[in-house]
Scaffold this motif. Structure first.
Motif, short mmCIF file in Angstrom:
data_model
loop_
_atom_site.label_atom_id
_atom_site.label_comp_id
_atom_site.label_asym_id
_atom_site.label_seq_id
_atom_site.Cartn_x
_atom_site.Cartn_y
_atom_site.Cartn_z
N LYS A 96 -100.66 -71.44 15.40
CA LYS A 96 -101.14 -71.19 14.03
C LYS A 96 -100.94 -72.47 13.23
O LYS A 96 -100.03 -73.24 13.49
N LEU A 97 -101.77 -72.68 12.26
CA LEU A 97 -101.55 -73.82 11.38
C LEU A 97 -100.31 -73.56 10.55
O LEU A 97 -100.21 -72.52 9.92
N PRO A 98 -99.35 -74.48 10.52
CA PRO A 98 -98.23 -74.28 9.61
C PRO A 98 -98.75 -74.35 8.18
O PRO A 98 -99.77 -74.96 7.91
N ASP A 99 -98.02 -73.68 7.26
CA ASP A 99 -98.51 -73.61 5.89
C ASP A 99 -98.68 -74.99 5.27
O ASP A 99 -99.53 -75.22 4.44
N ASN A 100 -97.77 -75.89 5.68
CA ASN A 100 -97.86 -77.21 5.06
C ASN A 100 -98.66 -78.18 5.93
O ASN A 100 -98.47 -79.37 5.88
N PHE A 101 -99.51 -77.63 6.77
CA PHE A 101 -100.30 -78.47 7.66
C PHE A 101 -101.10 -79.48 6.86
O PHE A 101 -101.84 -79.14 5.96
N SER A 102 -100.87 -80.74 7.17
CA SER A 102 -101.69 -81.73 6.46
C SER A 102 -102.63 -82.36 7.47
O SER A 102 -102.25 -82.63 8.60
N ASN A 111 -112.29 -77.07 6.00
CA ASN A 111 -111.95 -75.76 5.46
C ASN A 111 -110.91 -75.13 6.39
O ASN A 111 -111.16 -74.97 7.58
N ARG A 112 -109.73 -74.80 5.84
CA ARG A 112 -108.67 -74.36 6.75
C ARG A 112 -108.98 -73.02 7.43
O ARG A 112 -108.39 -72.67 8.43
N ASP A 113 -109.91 -72.27 6.86
CA ASP A 113 -110.26 -70.99 7.49
C ASP A 113 -111.24 -71.16 8.66
O ASP A 113 -111.45 -70.24 9.43
N TYR A 114 -111.84 -72.33 8.74
CA TYR A 114 -112.81 -72.54 9.81
C TYR A 114 -112.10 -73.01 11.08
O TYR A 114 -112.23 -74.15 11.50
N ASN A 115 -111.34 -72.10 11.66
CA ASN A 115 -110.66 -72.46 12.90
C ASN A 115 -111.11 -71.53 14.03
O ASN A 115 -111.88 -70.59 13.81
N PHE A 116 -110.61 -71.77 15.23
CA PHE A 116 -111.04 -70.97 16.38
C PHE A 116 -110.59 -69.52 16.26
O PHE A 116 -111.28 -68.61 16.68
N THR A 157 -121.06 -75.23 11.16
CA THR A 157 -119.99 -75.95 10.46
C THR A 157 -118.63 -75.38 10.82
O THR A 157 -117.68 -76.12 11.08
N HIS A 158 -118.56 -74.06 10.89
CA HIS A 158 -117.30 -73.41 11.23
C HIS A 158 -116.79 -73.89 12.60
O HIS A 158 -115.64 -74.32 12.74
N LEU A 159 -117.67 -73.87 13.58
CA LEU A 159 -117.27 -74.22 14.94
C LEU A 159 -116.90 -75.70 15.04
O LEU A 159 -115.91 -76.07 15.67
N MET A 160 -117.67 -76.53 14.38
CA MET A 160 -117.40 -77.97 14.41
C MET A 160 -116.04 -78.26 13.79
O MET A 160 -115.25 -79.03 14.32
N GLN A 161 -115.76 -77.61 12.68
CA GLN A 161 -114.47 -77.84 12.02
C GLN A 161 -113.32 -77.25 12.83
O GLN A 161 -112.21 -77.78 12.80
#
Ligand code: ADP
Ligand code: MG
Length: 446
Positions: A96-102, A111-116, A157-161
């Motif tokens: 998971k992305l940590p909350d403070n993921f930079s 866009n942080r929601d555009y993940n796998f 865009t979602h998949l690319m990101q």
């Protein structure tokens, strides 16, 4: 049959049931470690893939295995550690992305929601998904460039990101650059006018992963294309990964120079189809969950049945949720109807296609009699539609090779296998055939 032989047979069968990319990148990487006591241990050369295989193809592998062993076998998926893959630390898709993921690169705007994790996979985007995951695991080498094309809102865009996020998580030092064709254009123009082209060149050419979204924007703009071509070449020759999206396939971007086009075509180009009702439902459910909202399946289906454009799904959902919360009303059809301001379309019944329906649809599409399609005449006007029929019986109705042979009056299963192979191979290159298959499927699913 020994285990090795059995697995080879099962792989050959699975090859027909999934797309070429899924087979090449995922399924073909597996082997059967052992099979006893009703337990099959399946392992994979690349431990990162085993989770995806288990998550997405467990049932398919199980059913296929049962077809051959005639026994119910439970599957255990085992990551076989490969010495040279030891640096890979654990399964990608449970991270998971940590909350403070930079973001790993300065100024990387993803866009942080555009993940796998938030990406739903269905038949229209399965190939693109498999290719994207393959790229993450083998940056610069799997498919380069990877070109994703498809209409508005299909998830390019979602998949690319998602690739950008996953690559960044794997190695924080990877230099990733995401921009749209439009931004790329504006930056070049700006660089030329402020005489900072050297900075521009450095910025784009020193990346490990270059993501250019909506490349169709630069088609026809001569000097921009020229710069894009040089950038592209530099990145490509340094064996760094390039991913491009376009709302048109490269061969249709008329104004994109030939040399640009031929570079595109040496990678892998995949089209993403419009999301069907099931996929839209899955997207609504994912978006609701992201917003921390428990949406009922019924409501998700109602929204998906009434909104075709995926870009509008999220907005509608937001309105539904806020309306329900501010007015303290339950989410139901009345509320959804109010927001959409129209009479609701009914939820389509989930439909399983029958072999007879496929037979009829293929015959109808090619203007043949059923007896001609089932018959033995080998002229191409009959044999080609017949091979499409084998293919659709296998992929859409899940009939196995032997049963297809019987259904069509006792044909040998190797003939069927040959036909299905031919059609699946042709489908990746032949636009006419793709159009035909889509036309037949449309008849089946309306
Ligand atoms: P495109 O770039 O192809 O026009 P986007 O990637 O912008 O499409 O997708 C439009 C919207 O639909 C976004 O909110 C995206 O998250 C969502 N979406 C599209 N496909 C999927 C999918 N397979 N799973 C989850 N969300 C999706
Ligand atoms: Mg887009």
């Amino acid at each position: 049959m020994d285990e090795h032989h059995l697995w080879a047979t099962i792989l050959a069968d699975l090859e027909l049931q999934v797309s070429e990319v899924v087979f090449r990148t995922l399924i073909s990487q597996t082997s059967l470690e052992s099979l006893d006591d009703g337990k099959a241990v399946i392992s994979c050369n690349n431990p990162m893939l085993i989770n995806i295989i288990e998550k997405r193809y467990h049932d398919l592998i199980k059913t296929t295995l049962r077809n051959y062993t005639k026994k119910d076998v439970s599957l255990v998926f085992n990551a076989r550690k490969n010495k040279h893959l030891n640096h890979i630390d654990g399964p990608l898709f449970t991270m998971k992305l940590p909350d403070n993921f930079s973001p790993p690169s300065t100024g990387l705007k993803l866009n942080r929601d555009y993940n796998f994790e938030n990406f739903a996979v269905s038949s229209s985007n399965q190939m693109a998904y498999a290719a994207a995951t393959a790229v993450v695991n083998n940056l610069g080498h799997a498919y380069n460039p990877l070109v994703l094309y498809g209409g508005v809102g299909v998830g390019k865009t979602h998949l690319m990101q998602a690739v950008g996020h996953a690559v960044g998580q794997k190695n924080i030092k990877t230099k990733i650059l995401y921009c749209t064709g439009e931004e790329f254009t504006n930056e070049i123009i700006e660089a030329i006018s402020t005489k900072t082209t050297v900075t521009f060149k450095k910025k784009y050419r020193l990346v490990d992963l270059l993501l250019i979204d909506d490349v169709q924007f630069i088609a026809g703009k001569y000097s921009i294309q020229e710069e894009f071509f040089h950038t592209f070449n530099a990145v490509y020759q340094a064996k760094k990964q390039i991913i491009i999206t376009s709302d048109k396939p490269p061969e249709e971007i008329n104004k994109l120079e030939d040399r640009l086009r031929s570079r595109f075509e040496c990678g892998l180009t995949i089209d993403i189809g419009n999301p069907d009702f099931e996929l839209r439902t899955a997207i609504v459910l994912i978006k609701a969950k992201q917003k921390g909202y428990e949406l009922s399946m019924e409501s998700a289906k109602t929204i998906a049945a009434n909104i075709e454009n995926t870009r509008k799904l999220e907005g509608t959902l937001t309105r539904v949720i806020s309306e329900s919360q501010t007015k303290n009303l339950p989410v139901n059809n009345d509320l959804i109807k109010n927001i959409l301001g129209k009479t609701l379309k009914k939820i389509p019944p989930s439909k399983k296609v029958l072999p007879e329906e496929i037979l009829k649809a293929v015959a109808g599409f090619y203007n043949l009699k059923i007896s001609q399609l089932k018959g033995d005449k080998r002229d191409k006007v009959y044999s080609f539609p017949r091979q499409i029929l084998y293919y659709l019986l296998r992929t859409e109705a899940g009939v196995n090779l032997k049963d297809i042979g019987e259904f069509l009056g006792g044909r040998d299963h190797t003939t069927i296998l040959h036909g299905i192979r031919k059609i699946s191979n042709l489908l990746s290159t032949d636009n006419n055939l793709r159009g035909d298959v889509m036309g037949i499927k449309n008849e089946l699913f309306v």
